[in-house]
Design a protein around this motif. Sequence first.
Motif, short mmCIF file in Angstrom:
data_model
loop_
_atom_site.label_atom_id
_atom_site.label_comp_id
_atom_site.label_asym_id
_atom_site.label_seq_id
_atom_site.Cartn_x
_atom_site.Cartn_y
_atom_site.Cartn_z
N ASN A 1 49.27 -16.75 15.82
CA ASN A 1 48.54 -15.74 16.37
C ASN A 1 49.39 -14.42 16.61
N TYR A 2 50.79 -14.65 16.87
CA TYR A 2 51.69 -13.29 17.19
C TYR A 2 51.51 -12.73 15.79
N PHE A 3 51.80 -13.57 14.42
CA PHE A 3 52.15 -12.82 13.36
C PHE A 3 50.81 -12.23 12.91
N ASP A 4 49.84 -12.85 13.22
CA ASP A 4 48.50 -12.21 12.88
C ASP A 4 48.11 -10.95 13.76
N ALA A 5 48.50 -10.87 14.81
CA ALA A 5 48.34 -9.58 15.71
C ALA A 5 49.35 -8.40 15.23
N VAL A 6 50.62 -8.77 14.85
CA VAL A 6 51.44 -8.14 14.20
C VAL A 6 50.81 -7.26 12.96
N ASN A 7 50.36 -8.15 11.97
CA ASN A 7 49.58 -7.61 10.97
C ASN A 7 48.61 -6.51 11.22
N ARG A 8 47.71 -7.28 11.92
CA ARG A 8 46.50 -6.37 12.55
C ARG A 8 46.83 -4.98 12.98
N VAL A 9 47.98 -5.08 13.89
CA VAL A 9 48.26 -3.58 14.48
C VAL A 9 49.02 -2.93 13.39
N LYS A 10 49.78 -3.34 12.29
CA LYS A 10 50.25 -2.38 11.33
C LYS A 10 49.05 -1.88 10.43
N ARG A 11 47.98 -2.80 10.20
CA ARG A 11 46.74 -2.19 9.49
C ARG A 11 46.05 -1.25 10.26
N LEU A 12 45.81 -1.21 11.55
CA LEU A 12 45.10 -0.36 12.38
C LEU A 12 45.98 1.02 12.44
N GLU A 13 47.41 0.88 12.38
CA GLU A 13 48.30 2.18 12.75
C GLU A 13 47.98 2.78 11.06
N GLY A 14 48.09 2.07 10.24
CA GLY A 14 47.92 2.56 8.85
C GLY A 14 46.41 3.35 8.64
N ARG A 15 45.31 2.69 9.18
CA ARG A 15 44.11 3.31 9.39
C ARG A 15 44.11 4.62 10.37
N GLU A 16 44.69 4.30 11.27
CA GLU A 16 44.92 5.58 12.30
C GLU A 16 45.50 6.95 11.64
N ALA A 17 46.32 6.89 10.87
CA ALA A 17 47.13 7.58 9.97
C ALA A 17 46.24 8.28 9.01
N VAL A 18 45.60 7.45 8.45
CA VAL A 18 44.61 7.97 7.27
C VAL A 18 43.60 8.88 8.05
N TYR A 19 43.00 8.22 9.10
CA TYR A 19 41.93 9.02 10.01
C TYR A 19 42.20 10.36 10.53
N ARG A 20 43.67 10.12 10.95
CA ARG A 20 43.85 11.60 11.65
C ARG A 20 44.34 12.57 10.65
N ALA A 21 44.59 12.21 9.40
CA ALA A 21 44.69 13.07 8.38
C ALA A 21 43.46 13.89 8.04
N ARG A 22 42.48 12.69 7.86
CA ARG A 22 41.20 13.22 7.51
C ARG A 22 40.60 13.99 8.33
N ARG A 23 40.87 14.03 9.64
CA ARG A 23 40.25 14.45 11.07
C ARG A 23 40.70 16.14 10.56
N VAL A 24 42.09 16.10 10.40
CA VAL A 24 42.86 17.47 10.34
C VAL A 24 42.13 18.29 9.04
#
Length: 305
Positions: free
Chosen positions: A82-105
């Motif tokens: 579960n720890y490694f799954d959570a780490v992978n999910r956090v990385k994916r969410l951080e990548g999506r957040e960066a994309v959404y932040r750029a699109r918002r700008v």
Amino acid sequence: MAWPPRRKTSRTTKREQTQALLGRGVLIVVLLIAAMLLILSRYAPARTDDLRGASADAVAPFWRLLQVPITALSNASDNIGNYFDAVNRVKRLEGREAVYRARRVQFEEAVRENRELRALMGVVEPDRARVGTFAISGASSGVFSSEALIGGGWRHGVRTGQPVRTPQGLIGRTVEVGHNAARVMLVTDISSRIPVRVVRTGLPALVVGANQPLLQVDLTGPTSNQVEIGDRLITSGDGGLFSPGIPVATIVRAEENNTPLARPAALPALTQYVLVEEPWGTNFEAVTEQQEPEASLPMESVPTP
């Protein structure tokens, strides 16, 4: 050079003989106990149940002790996974957040540029005057028509040919007005035709009602427009009746050789109140020049769902 085999002493030979004799004895005892239990279970099942319960009580503490390390190891393995799954999910969410932040700008920059260009070009859009908010008294969908009845009529400012919408999207337009009620032709009516624009491509299309739950999308024209499942359709403002930007439908079927189908953005069955607006364009007859109806529109003419 091979070493000669080790000679067995008499003491070693006796020990091995004793161990073999004890093993045979234990095996014979186990077989005798098993045979006795089988015979006992056949002719005295009650005593066998008592014996089985006593043996279970005797073994239960040892089984619980044995389960403790096994459960701990299993939980530790699950926690690590579960720890490694959570780490992978956090990385994916951080990548999506960066994309959404750029699109918002980018979106905010496009909105600002659009506002400045409209101001420089002096673009003036007609106002979307609101007539009022009214409750839906009933709706019907048959073979020949799809209509709804709203609790607002002539004395409330409702006139023929006014758009009717909800926060979710377009419902239709008024086609008959009484003193205290008005009849609305829904977007699913077979006579309904709504000019729309595909949000993804910006190309025009025509939404056609068919007295069915889904709308047909006419893409014939010089643009050779193509749609995909999930494309949103909004009013284009062509014709001057519906103001631009009102959600109309979403594409749910887009096959190559079949007419695309779309799901309406707003459903009367799920709506309690609607908003009636003035026509958006200027090429329609002024609503103030329409004559007042002589008779009231009966509220019970459309059955309630």
